[in-house]
Design an enzyme around this catalytic site. Structure first.
Site, short mmCIF file in Angstrom:
data_model
loop_
_atom_site.label_atom_id
_atom_site.label_comp_id
_atom_site.label_asym_id
_atom_site.label_seq_id
_atom_site.Cartn_x
_atom_site.Cartn_y
_atom_site.Cartn_z
CB CYS A 148 -0.90 0.00 1.23
SG CYS A 148 -1.85 1.54 1.45
CB CYS A 151 -0.18 2.27 5.72
SG CYS A 151 -1.08 0.82 5.09
CB CYS A 205 -5.11 -0.41 2.48
SG CYS A 205 -3.86 -0.86 3.72
CB CYS A 208 -4.17 3.13 5.89
SG CYS A 208 -4.05 2.92 4.10
CB CYS A 235 -9.40 -4.09 -11.56
SG CYS A 235 -8.97 -3.04 -12.94
#
Length: 276
Positions: A148, A151, A205, A208, A235
């Site tokens: 991510c 984070c 995510c 976060c 996607c």
């Protein structure tokens, strides 16, 4: 004995398959925008090139508009043949669910705007969608992990990445939490089975709450890829990701790790990177 409803569904499916067999084969083969619908003879991805010129406000819905055209065949087949699919709790970019409350990693929006680039903030915190083929990570093929960009939580293993032909990095399955193997690091929108199979679901995510992209139930169309086994196609916006390739022996000895930023565009085949 089959019910009347089941018989009707099977009949409808049979007719749909008969009329669209060439579409299914073509899409499974290469998933490209030049594929034409076997009934209407219209380009399946007629809006794909136009999306490069769409503004940020319009791009929030461009991916689903485009991909729903490509996934309608798989969605109808899947919705007819299957009645249940595991769906984790999550939220959709257009929903009002907070991207902060309930997540382990939190910052104020002012802090996020300083931590992220403009494109990363647009994707992760505003639920935007980047133009297809605009991220350097779409063509990335090396072994490694995708994190991510907000984070640095590990989200996908490169082994699950494949080329879907949509213009966005695509994955067959996410990584599971190192703390609880039953929890995915990628949170999926809590939608009905029908909506999921027809239009997909937003993914975030798990740490976060940053918007990552969408997941679709048409993985079986991508024959010869990991998605054909999982039945799913994640996607993902490249700007929502960082890529950490497996380090070379030289990098290991120098203790320098290469990180590829997904918010940077392809550059003549070169990979824009930074070291950390």
């Amino acid at each position: 004995m089959k019910s009347a409803g089941t018989s009707t569904a099977v009949l409808a499916l049979s007719i749909f398959l008969d009329q669209n067999v060439s579409l299914a084969k073509a899409f499974a083969r290469d998933g490209r925008k030049q594929i034409k619908h076997s009934v209407t003879n219209e380009p399946l991805f007629s809006t794909l090139d136009q999306s490069d010129q769409s503004n940020e406000n319009n791009s929030k819905t461009s991916r689903r508009d485009i991909l729903q055209k490509g996934s309608v065949f798989g969605s109808i087949v899947a919705a007819t043949l299957t009645t249940q699919v595991p769906v984790q709790s999550a939220a959709y970019a257009k929903n009002i669910k907070s991207r902060t409350t309930g997540y382990s990693i939190q910052h104020t929006e002012a802090e996020w705007s300083k931590l992220l680039s403009k494109q990363q903030y647009f994707i992760l915190r505003e639920g935007g969608t980047e133009s297809p083929y605009s991220s350097i990570l779409e063509g990335e093929e090396r072994a490694g992990l995708y994190l991510c960009s907000g984070c640095q939580t590990p989200l996908f293993d490169a082994k699950q990445k494949f080329h879907s032909g949509t213009g966005w990095p695509s994955f067959a399955s996410p990584l599971m939490s190192s703390v609880d193997s039953n929890v995915s690091n990628v949170e999926m929108e809590d939608v009905s089975v029908f909506q999921y199979k027809l239009a997909g679901a937003e993914v975030r995510c798990h740490s976060c709450g940053g918007h990552l992209g969408d997941v679709f139930a048409d993985g079986f169309l991508f024959v010869g890829t990991p998605a054909a086994k999982t039945g799913q196609r994640y996607c993902i916006d490249g700007a929502a990701l960082l890529f950490a390739p497996e380090p070379t022996e030289q990098q290991k000895s120098s203790e320098q790790l290469e990180i590829v930023r997904g918010d940077l565009p392809p550059r003549n085949g070169e990979r824009p990177v930074f070291f950390g």
